[in-house]
Design a protein around this motif. Structure first.
Motif, PDB file in Angstrom:
ATOM      1  N   UNK A 123       0.822  -1.205   0.000  1.00  0.00           N
ATOM      2  CA  UNK A 123       0.000   0.000   0.000  1.00  0.00           C
ATOM      3  C   UNK A 123       0.864   1.267   0.000  1.00  0.00           C
ATOM      4  N   UNK A 124       1.975   1.250   0.745  1.00  0.00           N
ATOM      5  CA  UNK A 124       2.881   2.406   0.756  1.00  0.00           C
ATOM      6  C   UNK A 124       3.506   2.608  -0.628  1.00  0.00           C
ATOM      7  N   UNK A 125       3.931   1.509  -1.255  1.00  0.00           N
ATOM      8  CA  UNK A 125       4.516   1.614  -2.597  1.00  0.00           C
ATOM      9  C   UNK A 125       3.492   2.137  -3.599  1.00  0.00           C
ATOM     10  N   UNK A 126       2.259   1.652  -3.524  1.00  0.00           N
ATOM     11  CA  UNK A 126       1.204   2.141  -4.423  1.00  0.00           C
ATOM     12  C   UNK A 126       0.943   3.624  -4.213  1.00  0.00           C
ATOM     13  N   UNK A 127       0.966   4.064  -2.969  1.00  0.00           N
ATOM     14  CA  UNK A 127       0.762   5.485  -2.677  1.00  0.00           C
ATOM     15  C   UNK A 127       1.871   6.332  -3.284  1.00  0.00           C
ATOM     16  N   UNK A 128       3.118   5.868  -3.198  1.00  0.00           N
ATOM     17  CA  UNK A 128       4.236   6.604  -3.793  1.00  0.00           C
ATOM     18  C   UNK A 128       4.127   6.652  -5.313  1.00  0.00           C
ATOM     19  N   UNK A 129       3.669   5.554  -5.927  1.00  0.00           N
ATOM     20  CA  UNK A 129       3.482   5.545  -7.377  1.00  0.00           C
ATOM     21  C   UNK A 129       2.411   6.555  -7.777  1.00  0.00           C
ATOM     22  N   UNK A 130       1.333   6.608  -7.013  1.00  0.00           N
ATOM     23  CA  UNK A 130       0.269   7.582  -7.294  1.00  0.00           C
ATOM     24  C   UNK A 130       0.823   9.000  -7.227  1.00  0.00           C
ATOM     25  N   UNK A 131       1.670   9.275  -6.246  1.00  0.00           N
ATOM     26  CA  UNK A 131       2.210  10.635  -6.083  1.00  0.00           C
ATOM     27  C   UNK A 131       3.204  10.961  -7.192  1.00  0.00           C
ATOM     28  N   UNK A 132       4.205  10.084  -7.385  1.00  0.00           N
ATOM     29  CA  UNK A 132       5.273  10.389  -8.343  1.00  0.00           C
ATOM     30  C   UNK A 132       4.846  10.223  -9.796  1.00  0.00           C
ATOM     31  N   UNK A 133       3.970   9.269 -10.070  1.00  0.00           N
ATOM     32  CA  UNK A 133       3.601   8.980 -11.453  1.00  0.00           C
ATOM     33  C   UNK A 133       2.311   9.680 -11.865  1.00  0.00           C
ATOM     34  N   UNK A 134       1.239   9.452 -11.124  1.00  0.00           N
ATOM     35  CA  UNK A 134      -0.060  10.013 -11.522  1.00  0.00           C
ATOM     36  C   UNK A 134      -0.136  11.508 -11.277  1.00  0.00           C
ATOM     37  N   UNK A 135       0.169  11.948 -10.048  1.00  0.00           N
ATOM     38  CA  UNK A 135      -0.025  13.349  -9.679  1.00  0.00           C
ATOM     39  C   UNK A 135       1.070  14.247 -10.248  1.00  0.00           C
ATOM     40  N   UNK A 136       2.317  13.797 -10.202  1.00  0.00           N
ATOM     41  CA  UNK A 136       3.430  14.649 -10.641  1.00  0.00           C
ATOM     42  C   UNK A 136       3.861  14.406 -12.084  1.00  0.00           C
ATOM     43  N   UNK A 137       3.265  13.415 -12.753  1.00  0.00           N
ATOM     44  CA  UNK A 137       3.649  13.158 -14.138  1.00  0.00           C
ATOM     45  C   UNK A 137       2.461  13.222 -15.096  1.00  0.00           C
ATOM     46  N   UNK A 138       1.488  12.328 -14.920  1.00  0.00           N
ATOM     47  CA  UNK A 138       0.407  12.224 -15.898  1.00  0.00           C
ATOM     48  C   UNK A 138      -0.539  13.414 -15.861  1.00  0.00           C
ATOM     49  N   UNK A 139      -0.960  13.814 -14.674  1.00  0.00           N
ATOM     50  CA  UNK A 139      -1.931  14.909 -14.598  1.00  0.00           C
ATOM     51  C   UNK A 139      -1.372  16.216 -15.142  1.00  0.00           C
ATOM     52  N   UNK A 140      -0.139  16.642 -14.791  1.00  0.00           N
ATOM     53  CA  UNK A 140       0.385  17.879 -15.397  1.00  0.00           C
ATOM     54  C   UNK A 140       0.490  17.805 -16.919  1.00  0.00           C
ATOM     55  N   UNK A 141       0.888  16.660 -17.452  1.00  0.00           N
ATOM     56  CA  UNK A 141       1.054  16.560 -18.894  1.00  0.00           C
ATOM     57  C   UNK A 141      -0.284  16.492 -19.628  1.00  0.00           C
ATOM     58  N   UNK A 142      -1.327  16.057 -18.940  1.00  0.00           N
ATOM     59  CA  UNK A 142      -2.646  16.012 -19.568  1.00  0.00           C
ATOM     60  C   UNK A 142      -3.330  17.367 -19.496  1.00  0.00           C
ATOM     61  N   UNK A 143      -3.201  18.060 -18.373  1.00  0.00           N
ATOM     62  CA  UNK A 143      -3.983  19.276 -18.148  1.00  0.00           C
ATOM     63  C   UNK A 143      -3.308  20.548 -18.640  1.00  0.00           C
ATOM     64  N   UNK A 144      -2.000  20.596 -18.587  1.00  0.00           N
ATOM     65  CA  UNK A 144      -1.305  21.820 -18.974  1.00  0.00           C
ATOM     66  C   UNK A 144      -0.967  21.748 -20.452  1.00  0.00           C
ATOM     67  N   UNK A 145      -1.627  22.593 -21.231  1.00  0.00           N
ATOM     68  CA  UNK A 145      -1.548  22.479 -22.677  1.00  0.00           C
ATOM     69  C   UNK A 145      -0.138  22.735 -23.204  1.00  0.00           C
TER      70      UNK A 145
END
Length: 395
Positions: A123-145
């Motif tokens: 669960x800790x590893x999954x949380x870190x993946x969500x932070x480093x990959x989803x929040x700090x990688x995918x979301x900025x690249x999808x939302x910021x044109x």
């Protein structure tokens, strides 16, 4: 990230993006049947290449939809879905993993301490993946044109090391948990020595250290500058590194090891576990019939059944949601090595990312389904904020 779009207007003009050069190829057919090919780019006032935003994608999807290729339609639909899917997933996944860590850390769910340690680490590893990959990688690249501000944040190679190390931990913690359950069920002589809290702590610490050491090479492979067009990479990569046989081989081994080898190990261990359970179940059923104890419940087999359900749900969920991303990553790297056997369209990469991110929050759902005590603790946590309100209403 580049767009493989095809847009046709009333003047018979087709607009396509070249994936190699990131240039727009505009093909115009005049009334005499002559075809003219132009190569253009869209720039802003600072000379930066512009990206399509959410509204532009909706307009592109609705305009002449029937004239677009199937690959273009699927890719556009997935990109539009990501604008909604990724934020919702982040909102759900972060508290879900935090709640899972809190509940399992209390060790009141009827699980052994050894199993609880593995599940908390996952669960800790999954949380870190969500932070480093989803929040700090995918979301900025999808939302910021335009993404241009990211180019000024020169920590991309450090970000890559942390992201891939967390991903490796998430994958290999699942493998170590599967191996622990294999030993507990199939190796009774080794069970008392291996299935202990101290052993679990040593194994988890070793996996964490090896994952960090293994992924240091990303620091040297990538530059420190973010670059949104280099998917599945997300950092700027020099042409020397991109086409170097040495670096290509290292990266190819990375994709094969995680999660390729992990897949094989999980499938092998689960197959051996199922085989052992089938043989043991037949033997125990035969003994019960011989002793005329048909009405007596076999508590040991019931406990094993619960462990197997949890094990198979976690392993099956991992393999199902990671398989698309693994296949695309290995195939994509082989193309740069010069072995292009099967061409996979870009929407496969997007779908793989979406499924891979989903795998980081599904374990909580699995625990809710498989364990009544975990479900009860989750209900208590969800009801806790409303308890004072209910008491005030009663009084």
């Amino acid at each position: 990230m580049y767009w493989n779009l095809a847009m046709m207007d009333w003047n018979n003009t087709t607009l396509d993006l070249n994936p190699r050069t990131n240039d727009w190829n505009v093909t115009t057919t005049d009334w005499n049947g002559l075809t003219m090919l132009q190569n253009v780019r869209t720039f802003d006032g600072n000379g930066k290449t512009l990206e399509m935003g959410f509204i532009e994608m909706l307009n592109s999807l609705s305009a002449a939809f029937h004239r677009k290729t199937l690959k273009t339609r699927i890719r556009l639909v997935l990109r539009i879905m990501q604008f909604i899917y990724y934020p919702i997933l982040a909102i759900v996944a972060v508290p879900a993993n935090i709640v899972t860590i809190v509940i399992l850390s209390q060790e009141k769910c009827g699980l052994s301490r050894c199993v609880s340690h593995y599940l908390v680490a996952m669960a800790i590893a999954d949380l870190l993946v969500i932070i480093f990959d989803l929040i700090l990688r995918h979301i900025p690249f999808v939302y910021l044109e335009e993404h241009h501000f990211l180019e000024g944040i020169r920590v991309c190679n450090i970000h890559a090391v942390l992201l891939y190390a967390a991903t490796d931990c998430s994958v290999w913690f699942t493998v170590t948990f599967t191996f622990d359950r294999f030993v507990a069920i199939c190796c009774p002589n080794l069970r008392s020595k291996y299935c202990k809290v101290k052993t679990a702590a040593v194994v988890l610490a070793t996996v964490t250290g090896l994952s960090c050491l293994k992924n240091i090479f990303w620091y040297f492979l990538f530059t420190h500058q973010y670059y949104h067009r280099s998917r599945p990479w997300f950092c700027r990569v020099t042409s020397i590194v991109k086409f170097s046989p040495v670096w290509s081989a290292i990266e190819f081994c990375h994709y094969v090891l995680t999660p390729g080898v992990a897949f094989i190990l999980i499938l092998l261990l689960n197959t051996l576990t199922v085989r052992h359970i089938a043989v043991t179940s037949r033997s125990r059923r035969r003994l019960h019939q011989q002793s005329n104890r048909k009405s007596t419940k076999d508590l040991e087999m019931k406990s094993r059944k619960n462990s197997i359900i949890l094990l198979f749900l976690i392993s099956g969920n991992f393999i199902l949601l990671w398989s698309v991303s693994m296949v695309y990553s290995i195939n994509w790297r082989m193309i740069f090595l010069g072995y292009e056997s099967v061409y996979l369209p870009l929407f496969v990469m997007e779908l793989g990312y979406m499924l891979q991110m989903l795998s980081c929050c599904t374990n909580t759902v699995i625990y809710v389904i498989a364990h009544p005590k975990f479900r009860q603790h989750l209900k208590n946590i969800l009801h806790y904020p409303f308890t004072p309100i209910v008491k005030c209403i009663k009084h």
